[in-house]
Scaffold this active site. Structure first.
Site, mmCIF file in Angstrom:
data_model
loop_
_atom_site.group_PDB
_atom_site.id
_atom_site.type_symbol
_atom_site.label_atom_id
_atom_site.label_comp_id
_atom_site.label_asym_id
_atom_site.label_seq_id
_atom_site.Cartn_x
_atom_site.Cartn_y
_atom_site.Cartn_z
ATOM 1 N N ASP A 1 1.428 -1.153 0.253
ATOM 2 C CA ASP A 1 0.104 -0.330 -0.018
ATOM 3 C C ASP A 1 0.917 1.328 0.211
ATOM 4 O OD1 ASP A 1 -2.298 0.994 0.298
ATOM 5 O OD2 ASP A 1 -2.818 1.408 1.786
ATOM 6 N N GLY A 2 0.705 2.186 -0.575
ATOM 7 C CA GLY A 2 1.169 3.817 -0.481
ATOM 8 C C GLY A 2 1.865 4.065 -1.688
ATOM 9 N N SER B 1 -10.436 -6.944 -5.445
ATOM 10 C CA SER B 1 -11.037 -6.868 -6.277
ATOM 11 C C SER B 1 -12.342 -5.784 -6.251
ATOM 12 C CB SER B 1 -12.864 -8.096 -6.420
ATOM 13 O OG SER B 1 -12.907 -8.121 -4.188
ATOM 14 N N ASN C 1 -10.970 -2.710 -6.354
ATOM 15 C CA ASN C 1 -9.586 -1.879 -7.271
ATOM 16 C C ASN C 1 -10.621 -1.174 -8.004
ATOM 17 O OD1 ASN C 1 -6.180 -2.833 -5.945
ATOM 18 N ND2 ASN C 1 -7.814 -1.536 -4.968
ATOM 19 N N SER D 1 -8.066 -5.482 4.915
ATOM 20 C CA SER D 1 -8.771 -4.907 3.698
ATOM 21 C C SER D 1 -9.333 -6.513 2.534
ATOM 22 C CB SER D 1 -8.247 -3.937 2.828
ATOM 23 O OG SER D 1 -7.674 -3.049 3.304
#
Length: 250
Positions: A25-26, A71, A73, A197
């Site tokens: 992430d990020g 899924s 995204n 998540s």
């Protein structure tokens, strides 16, 4: 089923995590802070993947699983999704030969039906090419969701046992997308968020969780070693007491 569930048996707790799972992430925020387009962060993130794959192999990690595209995204801007798909193709073209040369197996899990024919064919070819490699297995979760994984496994289980109404973990587990791998020992999420998540919901039951503010493009070998060191300082009880662990080691 090759590997038992941590809720039905007590697994080993190796000093070096056998299986590391990462939410990378990020990427977008890394780029935004540098006044760059978000896709620049994703491109830089691919370099971090390469670094971590090499470092994990050198440290004896047997399975590395990375969350490349969830899924959820698909809800992102269409332009960003399109760029991510092109980046996926480019990464496959560039990295698979290197992985194969280093005896690393590649697996891609998720609902691949939404990808175009070219990308699905590239994934299939990459998996076939590296299928017999044994040094480490790198799994890329693409269009993956933990709830999707459980539901598709339930569907396959029901088909495999027509007429049955009572099921066990042992009957479900072989149908999960990652039935070929042990459950993760260490879960890492970069970017400062502290949640799972919808990633490997079934498999993370007894995984050690590690969160860092470091954005994924900046995640280095030293960052990986810090995560592993944190894991090594945990007491993995799997439902037992600390006294029971002490008795076992004396």
């Amino acid at each position: 089923m090759k590997y038992s569930s941590s809720t039905t048996a007590v697994p080993d707790a190796p000093k070096v995590p056998r299986h590391v799972a990462i939410i990378m992430d990020g990427n977008g925020r890394w780029a935004t802070r540098r006044f760059l387009p978000r896709v620049a962060g994703h491109v830089k993130g691919v370099e971090a993947v390469r670094t971590v794959v090499e470092a994990c192999a050198l440290r004896g990690v047997e399975y590395l699983t990375v969350f490349a595209f969830s899924s959820e995204n698909w809800r992102r801007p269409e332009e960003e999704v399109s760029l991510l798909m092109r980046l996926f193709v480019t990464a496959l073209e560039r990295e698979v030969a290197k992985m194969h040369a280093n005896n690393i197996r590649l697996k891609v899990v998720g609902d691949l039906s939404r990808f175009d024919d070219k990308l699905r064919a590239m994934i299939a070819n990459a998996e076939r090419k590296t299928a017999n490699n044994t040094r480490m297995t790198v799994t890329v979760c693409a269009n993956y969701g933990g709830r999707w994984d459980i539901m598709q496994a339930v569907g396959k289980m029901v088909q495999a046992h027509p007429g049955a109404t009572d099921f066990s973990e042992e009957q479900l587990a072989p149908h999960l997308a990652m039935a070929y791998a042990p459950e993760p020992d260490l879960f890492i999420r970069t970017g400062g968020e502290e949640r799972i998540s919808n990633f490997l919901l079934w498999q993370l039951a007894y995984t050690e969780l590690y969160f860092t503010d470091t954005y994924w493009p900046d995640f280095s070998i030293e960052s990986l070693d810090a995560a592993i060191a944190s894991y090594q300082n945990r007491e993995r009880r799997f439902g037992r007491t600390g006294d029971q662990l002490a008795e076992k080691t004396t």
